[in-house]
Design a protein around this motif. Structure first.
Motif, PDB file in Angstrom:
ATOM      1  N   VAL A 357     -39.747  16.836  15.032  1.00 41.45           N
ATOM      2  CA  VAL A 357     -40.939  15.987  15.167  1.00 41.45           C
ATOM      3  C   VAL A 357     -42.026  16.734  15.923  1.00 41.45           C
ATOM      4  O   VAL A 357     -43.199  16.749  15.522  1.00 41.45           O
ATOM      5  CB  VAL A 357     -40.580  14.672  15.883  1.00 41.45           C
ATOM      6  CG1 VAL A 357     -41.840  13.881  16.226  1.00 41.45           C
ATOM      7  CG2 VAL A 357     -39.641  13.828  15.033  1.00 41.45           C
ATOM      8  N   ILE A 358     -41.646  17.357  17.030  1.00 39.44           N
ATOM      9  CA  ILE A 358     -42.623  18.049  17.875  1.00 39.44           C
ATOM     10  C   ILE A 358     -43.275  19.201  17.117  1.00 39.44           C
ATOM     11  O   ILE A 358     -44.504  19.384  17.178  1.00 39.44           O
ATOM     12  CB  ILE A 358     -41.927  18.554  19.157  1.00 39.44           C
ATOM     13  CG1 ILE A 358     -41.520  17.364  20.038  1.00 39.44           C
ATOM     14  CG2 ILE A 358     -42.840  19.492  19.949  1.00 39.44           C
ATOM     15  CD1 ILE A 358     -40.568  17.717  21.157  1.00 39.44           C
ATOM     16  N   LEU A 359     -42.471  19.973  16.392  1.00 37.87           N
ATOM     17  CA  LEU A 359     -43.050  21.071  15.602  1.00 37.87           C
ATOM     18  C   LEU A 359     -43.960  20.541  14.501  1.00 37.87           C
ATOM     19  O   LEU A 359     -45.034  21.096  14.244  1.00 37.87           O
ATOM     20  CB  LEU A 359     -41.933  21.916  14.986  1.00 37.87           C
ATOM     21  CG  LEU A 359     -41.356  23.074  15.797  1.00 37.87           C
ATOM     22  CD1 LEU A 359     -40.426  23.911  14.930  1.00 37.87           C
ATOM     23  CD2 LEU A 359     -42.443  23.963  16.382  1.00 37.87           C
ATOM     24  N   SER A 360     -43.529  19.462  13.826  1.00 33.91           N
ATOM     25  CA  SER A 360     -44.324  18.908  12.729  1.00 33.91           C
ATOM     26  C   SER A 360     -45.654  18.348  13.217  1.00 33.91           C
ATOM     27  O   SER A 360     -46.639  18.311  12.467  1.00 33.91           O
ATOM     28  CB  SER A 360     -43.529  17.811  12.014  1.00 33.91           C
ATOM     29  OG  SER A 360     -42.328  18.326  11.470  1.00 33.91           O
ATOM     30  N   LEU A 361     -45.693  17.924  14.484  1.00 36.87           N
ATOM     31  CA  LEU A 361     -46.921  17.365  15.066  1.00 36.87           C
ATOM     32  C   LEU A 361     -47.646  18.377  15.948  1.00 36.87           C
ATOM     33  O   LEU A 361     -48.469  17.994  16.779  1.00 36.87           O
ATOM     34  CB  LEU A 361     -46.584  16.114  15.882  1.00 36.87           C
ATOM     35  CG  LEU A 361     -45.959  14.944  15.111  1.00 36.87           C
ATOM     36  CD1 LEU A 361     -45.697  13.770  16.042  1.00 36.87           C
ATOM     37  CD2 LEU A 361     -46.840  14.517  13.950  1.00 36.87           C
ATOM     38  N   HIS A 362     -47.330  19.671  15.758  1.00 44.26           N
ATOM     39  CA  HIS A 362     -48.026  20.742  16.488  1.00 44.26           C
ATOM     40  C   HIS A 362     -47.869  20.575  18.000  1.00 44.26           C
ATOM     41  O   HIS A 362     -48.843  20.612  18.755  1.00 44.26           O
ATOM     42  CB  HIS A 362     -49.504  20.791  16.094  1.00 44.26           C
ATOM     43  CG  HIS A 362     -49.709  20.804  14.591  1.00 44.26           C
ATOM     44  ND1 HIS A 362     -49.426  21.903  13.817  1.00 44.26           N
ATOM     45  CD2 HIS A 362     -50.130  19.832  13.738  1.00 44.26           C
ATOM     46  CE1 HIS A 362     -49.689  21.616  12.537  1.00 44.26           C
ATOM     47  NE2 HIS A 362     -50.119  20.366  12.469  1.00 44.26           N
ATOM     48  N   HIS A 363     -46.612  20.332  18.410  1.00 43.44           N
ATOM     49  CA  HIS A 363     -46.201  20.279  19.814  1.00 43.44           C
ATOM     50  C   HIS A 363     -46.737  19.052  20.564  1.00 43.44           C
ATOM     51  O   HIS A 363     -46.898  19.091  21.776  1.00 43.44           O
ATOM     52  CB  HIS A 363     -46.591  21.570  20.548  1.00 43.44           C
ATOM     53  CG  HIS A 363     -45.887  22.777  19.984  1.00 43.44           C
ATOM     54  ND1 HIS A 363     -44.587  23.099  20.314  1.00 43.44           N
ATOM     55  CD2 HIS A 363     -46.305  23.718  19.113  1.00 43.44           C
ATOM     56  CE1 HIS A 363     -44.229  24.197  19.666  1.00 43.44           C
ATOM     57  NE2 HIS A 363     -45.246  24.595  18.931  1.00 43.44           N
ATOM     58  N   ALA A 450     -51.734  11.775  16.292  1.00 42.21           N
ATOM     59  CA  ALA A 450     -51.060  13.025  15.927  1.00 42.21           C
ATOM     60  C   ALA A 450     -50.431  12.955  14.544  1.00 42.21           C
ATOM     61  O   ALA A 450     -50.280  13.982  13.869  1.00 42.21           O
ATOM     62  CB  ALA A 450     -49.987  13.364  16.968  1.00 42.21           C
ATOM     63  N   SER A 451     -50.057  11.760  14.104  1.00 42.90           N
ATOM     64  CA  SER A 451     -49.351  11.607  12.828  1.00 42.90           C
ATOM     65  C   SER A 451     -50.208  12.005  11.635  1.00 42.90           C
ATOM     66  O   SER A 451     -49.684  12.436  10.595  1.00 42.90           O
ATOM     67  CB  SER A 451     -48.873  10.161  12.659  1.00 42.90           C
ATOM     68  OG  SER A 451     -47.993   9.807  13.703  1.00 42.90           O
ATOM     69  N   THR A 452     -51.511  11.852  11.761  1.00 42.85           N
ATOM     70  CA  THR A 452     -52.399  12.175  10.635  1.00 42.85           C
ATOM     71  C   THR A 452     -52.367  13.662  10.289  1.00 42.85           C
ATOM     72  O   THR A 452     -52.691  14.047   9.171  1.00 42.85           O
ATOM     73  CB  THR A 452     -53.842  11.752  10.966  1.00 42.85           C
ATOM     74  OG1 THR A 452     -54.246  12.389  12.194  1.00 42.85           O
ATOM     75  CG2 THR A 452     -53.927  10.241  11.134  1.00 42.85           C
ATOM     76  N   HIS A 453     -51.984  14.494  11.251  1.00 32.23           N
ATOM     77  CA  HIS A 453     -51.934  15.939  11.018  1.00 32.23           C
ATOM     78  C   HIS A 453     -50.505  16.446  10.848  1.00 32.23           C
ATOM     79  O   HIS A 453     -50.230  17.637  10.982  1.00 32.23           O
ATOM     80  CB  HIS A 453     -52.586  16.686  12.185  1.00 32.23           C
ATOM     81  CG  HIS A 453     -53.986  16.226  12.483  1.00 32.23           C
ATOM     82  ND1 HIS A 453     -55.056  16.491  11.649  1.00 32.23           N
ATOM     83  CD2 HIS A 453     -54.489  15.500  13.528  1.00 32.23           C
ATOM     84  CE1 HIS A 453     -56.152  15.958  12.157  1.00 32.23           C
ATOM     85  NE2 HIS A 453     -55.838  15.358  13.296  1.00 32.23           N
ATOM     86  N   CYS A 454     -49.582  15.526  10.559  1.00 31.38           N
ATOM     87  CA  CYS A 454     -48.168  15.891  10.467  1.00 31.38           C
ATOM     88  C   CYS A 454     -47.899  16.741   9.227  1.00 31.38           C
ATOM     89  O   CYS A 454     -48.378  16.436   8.123  1.00 31.38           O
ATOM     90  CB  CYS A 454     -47.310  14.630  10.428  1.00 31.38           C
ATOM     91  SG  CYS A 454     -45.551  14.956  10.243  1.00 31.38           S
ATOM     92  N   LYS A 455     -47.123  17.800   9.419  1.00 34.35           N
ATOM     93  CA  LYS A 455     -46.661  18.648   8.317  1.00 34.35           C
ATOM     94  C   LYS A 455     -45.211  19.005   8.603  1.00 34.35           C
ATOM     95  O   LYS A 455     -44.906  19.569   9.646  1.00 34.35           O
ATOM     96  CB  LYS A 455     -47.517  19.906   8.204  1.00 34.35           C
ATOM     97  CG  LYS A 455     -47.103  20.804   7.051  1.00 34.35           C
ATOM     98  CD  LYS A 455     -47.981  22.043   6.968  1.00 34.35           C
ATOM     99  CE  LYS A 455     -47.544  22.935   5.809  1.00 34.35           C
ATOM    100  NZ  LYS A 455     -48.363  24.179   5.729  1.00 34.35           N
TER     101      LYS A 455
END
Length: 612
Positions: A357-363, A450-455
């Motif tokens: 989760v943390i990586l997908s949300l850029h920490h 943060a979720s809007t930029h999730c990858k």
């Protein structure tokens, strides 16, 4: 087989030495694939050897298990300490947890740390961590165990402060190191006391001596309480629990390793290993049980109020270790180790899922900035859901079977309703609340900032350990019957159905409360009532210790601004110089002065003799 067992801790140590020695031969950093092969491969081979040994010994009784003598380490008077290993079923279970879960965390780390400039240093520390923990659980004497004990303390310091350029990370590492040293000091004093009383620190000899003679109950109680001091430090129990939430400063796979397979399990193992000693002291047993019961409640309520995804899991670890201490205190030795094993599965799963989760949300780690992630990272959502279900002990998960064992043992300990059982039941309710609150806020509801930029950051090397741990977390409860061989005991099955009903109902009620809390927090955001703020601060323990210990030290350092201690030494030196100058003046080279001094001295001496 003995040769294979010696290689189990040696392989991670060799991996560490190779990774540390690389700069001596190459100025540039080696390829990450090479580092991964050494770091992951060494622990993977250790796990394979452990499984071979476990299957070899599966049909043997505990009396047929082995001792391995490698070399004489110390020989001072009657203190004989060998670098020797003792292998019984408790050792085998711990080896499987450390190497098996440790290997999966190592494998996951290859993907998680792929962009880090200190990839080699990270895996070197991780290998040394596993080696130290393996020595701790293999040791046949308390001195060698203490070597591994201090080794995991050192490695935790190095890994918590791994990103040392951030001052906060260094502060968290120092806090962990200093707080655990308090417990380690108590443990060392306990070892001195045991050696003074029984003239041995070999664990099996110590148990034999205790079983074969009348012992001083006061000495046994004091030694057990001192060992408990060491255990509460390593396992982050009251009153030394404050270091673990701050230890989240390290990389997330490090948190998984500390919480699931190494550091915090050491205290549980120590008491389980020394359980014949504790059984001789009702005071020590009650102390262990009440420390566990109090810790599991305080940390459980703290977990409800946290906003950092890793700190929620950190407080949940403190709470679940509290359950293990509760089990140890009521004599449920198998139950404590069973819960240690299942907890290793689902807590590693939760931390590694949190890492994804943390990586997908850029920490990003604030759960109020998350939400709606179940669509964007579906594998992580499934794994996290399984982890939360096991943590909350929903029926038919591994966490249900191990926690049920503890609750039944607490009930049977006092033959009915008692404060320890009530603490465990309330803790089950609280666990359900913070587990599902975390799941709902991170993955359900509306999307956060943060979720809007999730990858999705998961790679195959990260997904495979997640899937394996999810399977172990779900079906690990099936390992309960073989685990009875650890201590050869099991809880009494003769109990009322309503006791089981209460144990099943608590996490379900917690789930319902978590849903209501989730709906409220979706509207109010990160706003806390005074009570929630108190829980958020960890019940004010950091504030209390800061005022009792840290502030007085700072005050003394300010008083000593001009360095009073150095001034004392300088003053002593100045007085010595003045005395030297006065005495030197008497050496003027004149014979009549020397004769006069001799005559006066003789007269004074004779007068003194007459007076006496």
């Amino acid at each position: 087989m003995q040769g294979l067992l010696a290689w189990v801790p040696l392989l991670p140590l060799i991996g560490f030495l190779i990774l540390v020695a690389i700069p001596l031969f190459h100025r540039s950093e080696p390829p990450q694939k090479f580092v991964a092969c050494i770091g992951v491969g060494s622990v993977g081979l250790a796990a394979l050897l452990t499984m071979i040994v476990a299957f070899t010994l599966f049909w043997k009784t505990p009396s047929e298990l082995v001792n391995i003598s490698l070399w004489q380490w110390m020989l001072v008077d009657n203190l004989q300490v060998g670098f020797n290993f003792h292998i019984d079923w408790l050792t085998i279970v711990m080896l499987l947890i450390i190497t098996g879960v440790g290997f999966l965390i190592h494998l996951y780390s290859v993907g998680y740390m792929r962009d880090d400039m200190d990839f080699r240093r990270y895996f070197a520390y991780l290998n040394l961590f596993v080696c130290a923990m393996l020595i701790l659980v293999l040791a046949d004497n308390l001195v060698l165990l203490y070597l591994g004990w201090e080794g995991v303390g050192l490695c935790s310091y190095l890994l918590i402060g791994f990103w040392y350029k951030e001052p906060a990370n260094g502060t968290a590492a120092q806090k962990a190191f200093i707080v655990t040293r308090i417990g380690d000091t108590a443990m060392a004093i306990g070892l001195f006391l045991l050696f003074y009383e029984f003239s041995t620190l070999n664990i099996q000899q110590l148990i034999s001596v205790i079983d074969g003679q009348e012992v001083n109950t006061e000495i046994i109680t004091l030694a057990c309480l001192l060992l408990l001091g060491g255990a509460v430090g390593k396992s982050a129990q009251l009153p030394l629990q404050t270091w673990l939430p701050d230890a989240m400063a390290g990389p997330t796979p490090v948190s998984a390793l500390i919480h699931a397979a190494t550091m915090v399990t050491a205290g549980v193992y120590l008491i389980a290993r020394m359980h014949p000693l504790y059984m001789l002291s009702e005071v020590a047993m009650n102390a262990v049980a009440f420390v566990g019961a109090t810790t599991l409640l305080i940390s459980g309520f703290s977990a409800i109020a946290q906003s950092d995804i890793k700190r929620v899991l950190a407080y949940s670890t403190i709470s679940q270790i509290g359950y293990m201490f509760l089990a140890l205190g009521v004599g449920a030795w198998s139950g404590a180790i069973f819960h240690l094993m299942t907890h290793a599965f689902f807590k590693a799963l939760l931390f590694l899922s949190a890492g994804s989760v943390i990586l997908s949300l850029h920490h990003e780690q604030n759960i109020f900035s998350m939400g709606g992630l179940y669509r964007k990272i579906p594998l992580t959502f499934i794994c996290f859901t399984i982890g939360c279900a096991c943590l909350a002990a929903l029926p038919f998960t591994s966490g249900f079977y191990s926690k049920d064992h503890i609750l039944l043992s607490a009930w049977e300990y006092h033959q009915g309703v008692n404060i320890l059982w009530l603490a465990g039941i309330l803790g089950a309710l609280v666990t359900g609340v913070y587990s599902f609150r975390l799941l709902f806020l991170v993955f359900l509801g509306k999307e956060g900032t943060a979720s809007t930029h999730c990858k999705d950051a998961n790679t195959p090397v990260m997904s495979i350990p997640l899937c394996i741990l999810a399977a172990l977390a779900l079906f690990g409860g099936l390992l309960a019957p073989p685990l009875q061989a650890v201590f050869g005991v099991r809880p009494d099955e003769d109990h009322s159905a309503w006791i089981e009903g209460v144990a099943i109902a608590m996490p379900l009620i917690g789930l319902a409360i978590a849903w209501r809390l989730f709906l409220h927090e979706q509207k109010s955001g990160e706003q806390r009532s005074p009570l929630m703020q108190f829980w958020f601060s960890g019940w004010g323990f950091d504030w209390l210790y800061g005022h009792l210990l840290v502030r007085p030290f700072k005050y003394l350092s300010q008083i000593n601004h001009n360095d009073i201690i150095d001034s004392l030494y300088k003053g002593t030196a100045a007085v010595s110089r003045q005395m030297n100058a006065l005495l030197s003046a008497s050496q003027n080279g004149q014979v009549r002065w020397y004769l006069t001094s001799f005559a006066v001295g003789s007269i004074l001496f004779l007068a003194l003799l007459v007076a006496l």
